[in-house]
Design a protein around this motif. Structure first.
Motif, PDB file in Angstrom:
ATOM      1  N   GLN A 112       8.610  -2.147   0.277  1.00 45.97           N
ATOM      2  CA  GLN A 112       8.266  -3.540   0.597  1.00 45.97           C
ATOM      3  C   GLN A 112       9.333  -4.496   0.081  1.00 45.97           C
ATOM      4  N   LEU A 127       4.325   2.675   5.129  1.00 46.27           N
ATOM      5  CA  LEU A 127       3.790   2.465   3.781  1.00 46.27           C
ATOM      6  C   LEU A 127       2.609   3.404   3.591  1.00 46.27           C
ATOM      7  N   GLY A 132       0.039  -3.832  -1.733  1.00 50.75           N
ATOM      8  CA  GLY A 132       0.912  -4.988  -1.798  1.00 50.75           C
ATOM      9  C   GLY A 132       1.076  -5.522  -3.199  1.00 50.75           C
ATOM     10  N   LEU A 213       4.269 -10.881   1.868  1.00 50.43           N
ATOM     11  CA  LEU A 213       4.163  -9.892   2.940  1.00 50.43           C
ATOM     12  C   LEU A 213       4.220 -10.520   4.327  1.00 50.43           C
ATOM     13  N   LEU A 216       7.539 -10.221   6.326  1.00 47.90           N
ATOM     14  CA  LEU A 216       8.048  -8.970   6.899  1.00 47.90           C
ATOM     15  C   LEU A 216       8.005  -9.038   8.416  1.00 47.90           C
ATOM     16  N   THR A 220       5.641  -1.925  11.301  1.00 45.23           N
ATOM     17  CA  THR A 220       5.105  -1.341  10.068  1.00 45.23           C
ATOM     18  C   THR A 220       3.878  -0.489  10.378  1.00 45.23           C
ATOM     19  N   LEU A 239      -2.864  -4.803   3.099  1.00 44.56           N
ATOM     20  CA  LEU A 239      -1.524  -4.715   3.664  1.00 44.56           C
ATOM     21  C   LEU A 239      -1.551  -4.974   5.168  1.00 44.56           C
ATOM     22  N   ILE A 243       0.654  -8.136   6.713  1.00 42.22           N
ATOM     23  CA  ILE A 243       1.941  -7.850   7.352  1.00 42.22           C
ATOM     24  C   ILE A 243       1.797  -8.059   8.852  1.00 42.22           C
TER      25      ILE A 243
END
Length: 282
Positions: A112, A127, A132, A213, A216, A220, A239, A243
């Motif tokens: 991350q 991930l 996070g 986050l 990003l 992902t 997460l 994201i």
């Protein structure tokens, strides 16, 4: 299950002169680069099942973090962001960027920060069994927290059995004693040093990317077991919420150790994710 032969490490030299050890498997015309980052107390050997398979179509790299495995010793404290900068320096030195970055647990935290601090180096993220934030996320069970810390007075096999009985999904260790034996054998070949484990453990406490986050901007994939007692599944849900465009896949009855518990499914999921993002060789 036979114990794989310990691969001879390759080394990449960082700008400050330190060396990081890595393994590499690649075809003649790779479709891209995949960088594998391991978790607390782990080494590049954690990806022994995935590296040769992904290496048929991608340049597959598995890295030892600073101060572990065959990488050079490092005696000062450091943060997760320092490990992310190490990975960035390694990608540049190896002419391996932009890369797809696959990180498990602490390695997922490093991934991350790598993508946040060096977005030009990252093509996509996977991930796995991570969060996070290790400060504000849902906490591990007390049993998992205790199992995470190795008891160096035990034999490698007893240590592996103690740890993985808690960190893996229900019944996994009893059903797969050969896996525990393999982990123990690898641990004897490349042991965790108590002092380096302590430094990594301190570094884990520096990870908190929750408020960043949303920045990003790479594809992902989040993979998480629903029986993960160390990093509960709710962390994966957070997460996925934070994201942009992230996709969450849940492994039923799998704990914290998908590369060991469901290696074939994990490898297949990684292959599919990468293949959908790389239509033609580069």
């Amino acid at each position: 299950m036979t114990t794989p032969t310990l691969p001879a490490p390759q080394y990449v030299t960082l700008p400050d002169g330190r060396r990081l050890a890595y393994d590499e498997v690649r075809p003649d015309a790779p479709r891209g680069t995949v960088l594998f980052l391991t978790g607390l107390g782990g080494t590049r050997l954690a990806w022994l099942r995935q590296l040769p398979v992904l290496g048929r179509t991608y340049r597959a790299l598995a890295l030892d973090h600073r101060d572990v495995g065959h990488s050079d010793p490092y005696t000062a404290d450091y943060a997760i962001t320092d490990l992310a900068d190490d990975a960035a320096d390694a990608l540049r030195a190896l002419n391996a960027a932009p890369a797809f970055v696959v990180g498990i647990s602490m390695g997922g935290a490093v991934a991350q920060h790598l993508a946040l601090r060096h977005p030009d180096l990252v093509r996509g993220l996977v991930l796995l069994s991570t969060s996070g934030s290790f400060v504000r996320g849902e906490r591990p069970t007390p049993e998992a927290q205790a199992a995470l810390v190795p008891d160096f007075t035990l034999t490698p096999e007893d240590r592996a059995r103690r740890m993985y009985a808690v960190l893996s999904g229900p019944g996994f260790v009893d059903a797969h004693p050969e896996v525990v034996a393999q982990i123990a054998a690898l641990g004897e070949l490349l042991p965790v040093r108590p002092d380096s484990f302590v430094r990594q453990y301190r570094a884990v406490g520096t990870h908190d990317a929750l408020d960043d986050l949303h920045r990003l901007q790479v594809p992902t994939l989040i993979l998480h077991g629903d029986a993960d007692a160390l990093i509960p599944h709710a962390n994966a849900e957070t997460l996925a919420e934070r994201i942009p465009g992230a996709r969450l896949e849940t492994y039923p009855r799998v704990g914290h150790l998908a590369p060991i518990e469901v290696p074939d499914r994990l490898t297949s999921d990684l292959q599919t994710f990468l293949d959908t993002l790389t239509e033609t060789p580069q």
